[in-house]
Design a protein around this motif. Structure first.
Motif, PDB file in Angstrom:
ATOM      1  N   THR A 175     -12.091 106.223  28.721  1.00 35.80           N
ATOM      2  CA  THR A 175     -10.672 106.601  28.783  1.00 35.80           C
ATOM      3  C   THR A 175      -9.805 105.368  28.593  1.00 35.80           C
ATOM      4  O   THR A 175     -10.216 104.244  28.894  1.00 35.80           O
ATOM      5  CB  THR A 175     -10.319 107.255  30.133  1.00 35.80           C
ATOM      6  N   THR A 177      -5.786 104.483  29.639  1.00 32.11           N
ATOM      7  CA  THR A 177      -4.578 104.966  30.319  1.00 32.11           C
ATOM      8  C   THR A 177      -3.496 103.904  30.252  1.00 32.11           C
ATOM      9  O   THR A 177      -3.784 102.699  30.296  1.00 32.11           O
ATOM     10  CB  THR A 177      -4.868 105.311  31.793  1.00 32.11           C
ATOM     11  N   THR A 178      -2.279 104.363  30.167  1.00 37.61           N
ATOM     12  CA  THR A 178      -1.128 103.478  30.168  1.00 37.61           C
ATOM     13  C   THR A 178       0.085 104.265  30.618  1.00 37.61           C
ATOM     14  O   THR A 178       0.031 105.504  30.713  1.00 37.61           O
ATOM     15  CB  THR A 178      -0.889 102.884  28.762  1.00 37.61           C
ATOM     16  N   ARG A 179       1.164 103.567  30.905  1.00 39.27           N
ATOM     17  CA  ARG A 179       2.403 104.223  31.284  1.00 39.27           C
ATOM     18  C   ARG A 179       3.452 103.979  30.216  1.00 39.27           C
ATOM     19  O   ARG A 179       3.636 102.857  29.751  1.00 39.27           O
ATOM     20  CB  ARG A 179       2.912 103.725  32.641  1.00 39.27           C
ATOM     21  N   THR A 183       5.780 107.361  32.707  1.00 43.73           N
ATOM     22  CA  THR A 183       4.905 108.529  32.667  1.00 43.73           C
ATOM     23  C   THR A 183       3.492 108.108  32.271  1.00 43.73           C
ATOM     24  O   THR A 183       3.319 107.321  31.333  1.00 43.73           O
ATOM     25  CB  THR A 183       5.417 109.577  31.662  1.00 43.73           C
ATOM     26  N   ARG A 184       2.530 108.604  32.981  1.00 41.65           N
ATOM     27  CA  ARG A 184       1.128 108.261  32.713  1.00 41.65           C
ATOM     28  C   ARG A 184       0.616 108.994  31.478  1.00 41.65           C
ATOM     29  O   ARG A 184       0.771 110.211  31.362  1.00 41.65           O
ATOM     30  CB  ARG A 184       0.269 108.620  33.928  1.00 41.65           C
ATOM     31  N   TRP A 185       0.008 108.269  30.565  1.00 40.91           N
ATOM     32  CA  TRP A 185      -0.660 108.837  29.388  1.00 40.91           C
ATOM     33  C   TRP A 185      -2.138 108.470  29.494  1.00 40.91           C
ATOM     34  O   TRP A 185      -2.480 107.328  29.820  1.00 40.91           O
ATOM     35  CB  TRP A 185      -0.087 108.260  28.091  1.00 40.91           C
ATOM     36  N   GLU A 186      -2.980 109.426  29.223  1.00 38.63           N
ATOM     37  CA  GLU A 186      -4.420 109.179  29.306  1.00 38.63           C
ATOM     38  C   GLU A 186      -5.109 109.748  28.075  1.00 38.63           C
ATOM     39  O   GLU A 186      -4.966 110.940  27.763  1.00 38.63           O
ATOM     40  CB  GLU A 186      -5.008 109.825  30.560  1.00 38.63           C
ATOM     41  N   VAL A 199      -0.579 113.935  29.168  1.00 34.18           N
ATOM     42  CA  VAL A 199       0.651 113.268  29.574  1.00 34.18           C
ATOM     43  C   VAL A 199       1.056 113.795  30.947  1.00 34.18           C
ATOM     44  O   VAL A 199       1.182 115.007  31.144  1.00 34.18           O
ATOM     45  CB  VAL A 199       1.797 113.528  28.574  1.00 34.18           C
ATOM     46  N   GLY A 201      -0.450 112.896  34.204  1.00 33.88           N
ATOM     47  CA  GLY A 201      -1.434 113.006  35.271  1.00 33.88           C
ATOM     48  C   GLY A 201      -2.287 114.256  35.168  1.00 33.88           C
ATOM     49  O   GLY A 201      -2.249 114.994  34.184  1.00 33.88           O
ATOM     50  N   SER A 202      -3.057 114.519  36.238  1.00 28.41           N
ATOM     51  CA  SER A 202      -4.043 115.602  36.210  1.00 28.41           C
ATOM     52  C   SER A 202      -3.430 116.980  36.013  1.00 28.41           C
ATOM     53  O   SER A 202      -4.082 117.890  35.506  1.00 28.41           O
ATOM     54  CB  SER A 202      -4.870 115.589  37.507  1.00 28.41           C
TER      55      SER A 202
END
Length: 249
Positions: A175, A177-179, A183-186, A199, A201-202
């Motif tokens: 994975t 991940t970045t912000r 907003t968290r993007w994974e 986009v 989180g879970s």
């Protein structure tokens, strides 16, 4: 046989032969079979009218209330409530009713049937003024084509990122991940490329996934921010100072 039980009392035993109930029971069963067959037709018509697999309707008469319940189009029970006194399950899956209670209920059965017929007749013509001249249905072809165009491009870029990450990190999955703007993007990848881009989180929005497409509203909100996500990835590559190619949109 005479038996002297007490002095001065001679009892013939049994004193009287018990009255046979076979004829009464047989007659009751015949009546119940006829009622079940007739009320079963009511249940069938009611199921067709209501449009469901199960339900019930209560019909009032001068003497009380009748409730017919059906399941799967078949009669489940027919109950008579005189208002005062005990209810009588004329037809049920339990034991048959007492003959006297059955006779009392069936004295009102004709009124119940007429009440049901009145109910059906009251619905006759209720749909006569309902128009079926509905507006034309707008095609979604244009929106779907635009959605696919945007998502195909996003997936293409994500696959390139996934390939670079796999080349650098090794293994069959991982994975990144970045912000972006808080907003968290994974991005999750596997040996075939991108597995998903999520986009928020879970419980967020899957912009790319192996399942459903995001809504048009979500695409409109997040697709413009995807450029910032790619820039964040490229910054990540620069920070690694490794042999990972950057990705241009």
């Amino acid at each position: 046989m005479s038996v002297a039980v007490l002095p001065g009392v001679v009892t013939e035993w049994p004193p009287v032969d018990p009255t046979e109930t076979d004829a009464i029971a047989e007659h009751r069963d015949e009546v119940l079979a006829a009622v079940r067959d007739h009320a079963g037709r009511i249940a069938y018509e009611l199921a067709r009218l209501e449009g469901g697999d199960y339900g019930q309707r209560t019909v009032e008469t001068d003497r009380g209330e009748w409730t017919v319940k059906y399941e799967g189009g078949d009669l489940e029970y027919l109950r008579f409530d005189p208002g005062r006194g005990a209810e009588t399950y004329v037809v049920s899956t339990k034991r048959p009713p007492d003959p006297a209670a059955l006779a009392d209920a069936l004295a009102d059965y004709g009124a119940f049937v007429e009440g049901f017929n009145d109910y059906v007749r009251s619905l006759s013509g209720v749909l006569d003024d309902v128009s079926t001249d509905f507006p034309a249905v707008e095609s979604t072809d244009g929106v779907v084509a635009e959605r696919d165009r945007v998502l195909d491009r996003v997936r293409e870029v994500c696959d390139r990122i996934a390939g670079q990450l796999r080349r650098y990190e090794g293994g069959d999955y991982g994975t990144f991940t970045t912000r972006v703007g808080g907003t968290r993007w994974e991005l999750k990848w596997d040996r075939d490329g991108v597995s998903y881009l999520r986009v928020g989180g879970s419980s967020g929005v899957y912009l790319v996934s192996q399942y459903d497409h995001p809504s048009a509203a979500d695409i409109r909100e997040y697709a413009p921010r995807f450029c910032d996500f790619v820039r964040a990835y490229n910054d990540h590559v620069d920070d690694l100072e490794a042999d990972l190619a950057t990705v241009d949109l």
